[in-house]
Design a protein around this motif. Sequence first.
Motif, PDB file in Angstrom:
ATOM      1  N   THR A   3      14.307  13.304  23.975  1.00  0.00           N
ATOM      2  CA  THR A   3      15.429  13.910  23.257  1.00  0.00           C
ATOM      3  C   THR A   3      15.165  13.861  21.757  1.00  0.00           C
ATOM      4  O   THR A   3      14.480  12.960  21.256  1.00  0.00           O
ATOM      5  CB  THR A   3      16.737  13.165  23.570  1.00  0.00           C
ATOM      6  OG1 THR A   3      16.579  11.794  23.208  1.00  0.00           O
ATOM      7  CG2 THR A   3      17.063  13.267  25.058  1.00  0.00           C
ATOM      8  N   THR A   4      15.704  14.843  21.043  1.00  0.00           N
ATOM      9  CA  THR A   4      15.535  14.910  19.590  1.00  0.00           C
ATOM     10  C   THR A   4      16.599  14.056  18.926  1.00  0.00           C
ATOM     11  O   THR A   4      17.791  14.200  19.207  1.00  0.00           O
ATOM     12  CB  THR A   4      15.661  16.361  19.098  1.00  0.00           C
ATOM     13  OG1 THR A   4      14.722  17.166  19.806  1.00  0.00           O
ATOM     14  CG2 THR A   4      15.373  16.459  17.611  1.00  0.00           C
ATOM     15  N   SER A   5      16.175  13.192  18.027  1.00  0.00           N
ATOM     16  CA  SER A   5      17.123  12.318  17.344  1.00  0.00           C
ATOM     17  C   SER A   5      17.958  13.130  16.357  1.00  0.00           C
ATOM     18  O   SER A   5      17.510  14.161  15.844  1.00  0.00           O
ATOM     19  CB  SER A   5      16.378  11.210  16.603  1.00  0.00           C
ATOM     20  OG  SER A   5      15.589  11.769  15.570  1.00  0.00           O
ATOM     21  N   PRO A   6      19.175  12.658  16.077  1.00  0.00           N
ATOM     22  CA  PRO A   6      20.017  13.365  15.105  1.00  0.00           C
ATOM     23  C   PRO A   6      19.364  13.500  13.733  1.00  0.00           C
ATOM     24  O   PRO A   6      19.510  14.517  13.070  1.00  0.00           O
ATOM     25  CB  PRO A   6      21.290  12.506  15.055  1.00  0.00           C
ATOM     26  CG  PRO A   6      21.319  11.802  16.371  1.00  0.00           C
ATOM     27  CD  PRO A   6      19.887  11.531  16.720  1.00  0.00           C
ATOM     28  N   GLY A   7      18.621  12.445  13.327  1.00  0.00           N
ATOM     29  CA  GLY A   7      17.970  12.501  12.019  1.00  0.00           C
ATOM     30  C   GLY A   7      16.907  13.581  11.962  1.00  0.00           C
ATOM     31  O   GLY A   7      16.799  14.328  10.981  1.00  0.00           O
ATOM     32  N   LEU A   9      16.756  16.268  13.876  1.00  0.00           N
ATOM     33  CA  LEU A   9      17.432  17.561  13.957  1.00  0.00           C
ATOM     34  C   LEU A   9      18.001  17.968  12.605  1.00  0.00           C
ATOM     35  O   LEU A   9      17.923  19.131  12.208  1.00  0.00           O
ATOM     36  CB  LEU A   9      18.550  17.480  15.002  1.00  0.00           C
ATOM     37  CG  LEU A   9      19.307  18.785  15.292  1.00  0.00           C
ATOM     38  CD1 LEU A   9      18.352  19.851  15.812  1.00  0.00           C
ATOM     39  CD2 LEU A   9      20.422  18.541  16.298  1.00  0.00           C
ATOM     40  N   ARG A  10      18.527  16.991  11.882  1.00  0.00           N
ATOM     41  CA  ARG A  10      19.085  17.279  10.562  1.00  0.00           C
ATOM     42  C   ARG A  10      17.985  17.705   9.591  1.00  0.00           C
ATOM     43  O   ARG A  10      18.158  18.649   8.812  1.00  0.00           O
ATOM     44  CB  ARG A  10      19.809  16.041  10.033  1.00  0.00           C
ATOM     45  CG  ARG A  10      20.686  16.316   8.811  1.00  0.00           C
ATOM     46  CD  ARG A  10      21.411  15.057   8.338  1.00  0.00           C
ATOM     47  NE  ARG A  10      22.186  14.458   9.420  1.00  0.00           N
ATOM     48  CZ  ARG A  10      21.901  13.298   9.999  1.00  0.00           C
ATOM     49  NH1 ARG A  10      20.813  12.618   9.611  1.00  0.00           N
ATOM     50  NH2 ARG A  10      22.639  12.799  10.973  1.00  0.00           N
ATOM     51  N   ARG A  11      16.841  17.004   9.663  1.00  0.00           N
ATOM     52  CA  ARG A  11      15.723  17.384   8.793  1.00  0.00           C
ATOM     53  C   ARG A  11      15.194  18.761   9.136  1.00  0.00           C
ATOM     54  O   ARG A  11      14.828  19.546   8.255  1.00  0.00           O
ATOM     55  CB  ARG A  11      14.602  16.340   8.907  1.00  0.00           C
ATOM     56  CG  ARG A  11      14.899  15.035   8.170  1.00  0.00           C
ATOM     57  CD  ARG A  11      13.642  14.195   8.019  1.00  0.00           C
ATOM     58  NE  ARG A  11      13.137  13.765   9.326  1.00  0.00           N
ATOM     59  CZ  ARG A  11      13.509  12.649   9.946  1.00  0.00           C
ATOM     60  NH1 ARG A  11      14.413  11.858   9.375  1.00  0.00           N
ATOM     61  NH2 ARG A  11      13.010  12.325  11.116  1.00  0.00           N
ATOM     62  N   GLN A  13      16.958  21.214  10.393  1.00  0.00           N
ATOM     63  CA  GLN A  13      17.930  22.180   9.890  1.00  0.00           C
ATOM     64  C   GLN A  13      17.811  22.361   8.380  1.00  0.00           C
ATOM     65  O   GLN A  13      18.038  23.460   7.852  1.00  0.00           O
ATOM     66  CB  GLN A  13      19.349  21.721  10.247  1.00  0.00           C
ATOM     67  CG  GLN A  13      19.666  21.811  11.736  1.00  0.00           C
ATOM     68  CD  GLN A  13      21.034  21.229  12.065  1.00  0.00           C
ATOM     69  OE1 GLN A  13      21.608  20.480  11.270  1.00  0.00           O
ATOM     70  NE2 GLN A  13      21.544  21.563  13.238  1.00  0.00           N
TER      71      GLN A  13
END
Length: 297
Positions: A3-7, A9-11, A13
Amino acid sequence: MATTSPGMLRRLQDWLPRLVLAPSFALVLIFVYGFIVWTAVLSMSTSRILPVYKWAGFDAYERLFAQPNWWMALKNLAIFGSLYIIICIALGLLLAILLDQRIRIEGVLRPIYLYPMALSFVVTGTAWKWFLNPGMGFQNTVRGWGWEGFTFDWLVRPDMAIYTVAIAGIWQASGFVMAMFLAGLRGIDSEMLKAATVDGASTFTIYRRIVIPLLRPAFLSAVIVLAHMAIKSYDLVIALTGGGPGNATELPSTFMYSYTFTRSQMAVGSASAMIMLMGIAAIMVPYLYSELREEKR
């Protein structure tokens, strides 16, 4: 499954828009600003037919301002630019006020006024060249109707030819200016105008004291756009008059092209291009400064 971590994914984006825009930014950096720098270097070199990177200081600028054709081009730009800007703004404002009255045929008139802007300057110049040709255009047609003494030969008169360029340019750009002013008029609060009417203000006073001041951003934008178009006008002149008769309709843009590519004076042509750039910058920089200051306020 990973799974892709939120951090991460934010980077992703944050960086995705930059990655998408990077190729366009690189192309603009090279083919716009890179060539501006290259032109500045050539203007201070001894280049003639081909680029020569031998430093010559401001010699090309001195030779540029010693050319009678350059002074003629500046004079013609002053005549053409002032007529082009003032009449386009006046005519565009009048047309916008007319359409803002919610007349029934607005849907018909608006595209008619805007249609010339959809044409290229080459098409406009060619059409007006036919229309203003004394032997086959307007003059010949009126004489065919019986007015044998009628004369309208501005196109072939060195003292009047520049005004034919202004006529063609005004015909093409007035509809665009009208659209800018019409958008501004439609954005004015109607309740304010109704209140002024109730207070007894005349229509002339309402436009002079309320409407025109509120259209200041539209006026400023129109001046910027029209001045930019006037300075870089080339294809309209070439299609309409070819710079003639003689050099009667020479503009800085046509001067730059002829000295760079036909007279083998690349340094002088580059110097004229830099002067044109400075002219555009002198218009754009104050505009951008005022816009940024308004945003801060």
